[in-house]
Design an enzyme around this catalytic site. Sequence first.
Site, PDB file in Angstrom:
ATOM      1  N   LYS A  65       0.827  -1.198   0.000  1.00 52.30           N
ATOM      2  CA  LYS A  65       0.000   0.000   0.000  1.00 52.30           C
ATOM      3  C   LYS A  65       0.867   1.255   0.000  1.00 52.30           C
ATOM      4  O   LYS A  65       2.016   1.222   0.449  1.00 52.30           O
ATOM      5  CB  LYS A  65      -0.898   0.020   1.247  1.00 52.30           C
ATOM      6  CG  LYS A  65      -1.969  -1.050   1.278  1.00 52.30           C
ATOM      7  CD  LYS A  65      -2.787  -0.951   2.554  1.00 52.30           C
ATOM      8  CE  LYS A  65      -3.866  -2.019   2.601  1.00 52.30           C
ATOM      9  NZ  LYS A  65      -4.937  -1.783   1.623  1.00 52.30           N
TER      10      LYS A  65
ATOM     11  N   ARG B 281     -10.445 -11.425   1.256  1.00 53.87           N
ATOM     12  CA  ARG B 281     -11.306 -12.468   0.684  1.00 53.87           C
ATOM     13  C   ARG B 281     -10.639 -13.844   0.731  1.00 53.87           C
ATOM     14  O   ARG B 281     -11.324 -14.858   0.767  1.00 53.87           O
ATOM     15  CB  ARG B 281     -11.701 -12.082  -0.746  1.00 53.87           C
ATOM     16  CG  ARG B 281     -10.562 -12.015  -1.728  1.00 53.87           C
ATOM     17  CD  ARG B 281     -10.900 -11.181  -2.956  1.00 53.87           C
ATOM     18  NE  ARG B 281     -10.956  -9.755  -2.638  1.00 53.87           N
ATOM     19  CZ  ARG B 281     -11.292  -8.803  -3.518  1.00 53.87           C
ATOM     20  NH1 ARG B 281     -11.611  -9.150  -4.756  1.00 53.87           N
ATOM     21  NH2 ARG B 281     -11.310  -7.538  -3.168  1.00 53.87           N
TER      22      ARG B 281
END
Length: 503
Positions: A282, A356
């Site tokens: 990130k 996920r």
Amino acid sequence: MEFSVKSGSPEKQRSACIVVGVFEPRRLSPIAEQLDKISDGYISTLLRRGELEGKVGQTLLLHHVPNVLSERILLIGCGKERELDERQYKQVINKTINTLNDTGSMEAVCFLTELHVKGRNTYWKVRQAVETAKETLYTFDQLKSNKIEPRRPLRKMVFNVPTRRELTSGERAISHGLAIAAGIKAAKDLGNMPPNICNPAYLASQARQLADGYGKTTTTRVIGEQQMKELGMNAYLAVGQGSANESLMSVIEYKGSPDADARPIVLVGKGLTFDAGGISIKPADSMDEMKYDMCGAATVYGVMRMAMELNLPLNIVGVLAGCENMVDGRAFRPGDVLTTLSGQTVEVLNTDAEGRLVLCDALTYVERFEPEVVIDVATLTGACVIALGHHLTGLVSNHNPLAHELIGAAEQAGDRAWRLPLGDEFQEQLESNFADMANIGGRPGGAITAGCFLSRFARKYNWAHLDIAGTAWRSGKAKGATGRPVAMLSQFLLNRTGLNGDE
């Protein structure tokens, strides 16, 4: 802080303060009119002088009003009478609590719960007043060396209800409101804790303590990496393999139903205690906020606490999927193909779509409980923030009745959600040349394709997914966890028991 309800007239109240509403423009509420009458027009005279217009949140604190037994009267602006809705009501309560706390009113009798709020009953008004009061007074100062406390903080709040027959409803509202507020606080405390303290082991310890505190109805077991490996939870394991902190999945079982064999409601929370993004790292800007990537697990923890506090007659399983997504030589890579617990394979195109991967194995794991429904909660996609902003939680589901139930609970609780579609045209975006599916489907409809991914692991039960990426925390000056959607899920569970306060 202590809360109670009573039914009485304002002129008979002996308290540090009475709280009454004023509507715009300069119109006294019915209770304020009673006080004005016994004070020979003292209050209305002040309003005619322009002391208070009645706009939402305006305040005027009066001392030693003639013929009134209480020391002070707090007039609070409520806006236009016919437009007082749930949002404005909460704003008025928030301003009331702040004013009382800041002015040294250690106790007060509040008549705002007698105001007419569109479509809401006494139970709702009292419960929301309790929840809003606790929210207003919340602070996270455990790690500060100098704690600032009010000299005379608000300690007791009495809510007045119009009739004695509504006292029972009001008392139930306080009980429910306090339990939900405690759940919200627990979720916020976990979310606000820094990642050097709140790691997967810390989450697991909190889950164990929760079970220890509520006796025989609750048990917690913690599944470590060795057991995950034996089970075949390779997607979950891959996410955490770049971290020095072991991945730990905490499974909290609460058996409150009279029928011990009743199928449980299962709540699964994403618990990334820090998400650096892995190899797909990130940007540095606001990376500190990635400690909030465990707010799904914090939500489940808070809801479980609420259920235990109220002894809800339900069987509930709460899963805190603890993990940390970091970068080192052992971290998983874009291009890796992972075999999940379900046997389906996933091509990793972006290691920052890791939630996920953790959830898919957790969703397969909970099949063993033969659940009535499964609801997962996750700070899953930035796309959901773009779609719904910071006001609405995203919802996808494979079961229309469950989706409608959750949307209804969200509206009741004032913790709103919005349903997103789940269609085959979005499933196509997850196609991979090298595995059964890819872990991302491109930028278009990113919140939906994330839901589509999870739906492939939830085919054996009725399932809903809550994307709280936009609602789990605030940035900027008010930075901090919000505790959402504890209120929504608490309302969902209350509705399931029939203890929802409808009259």
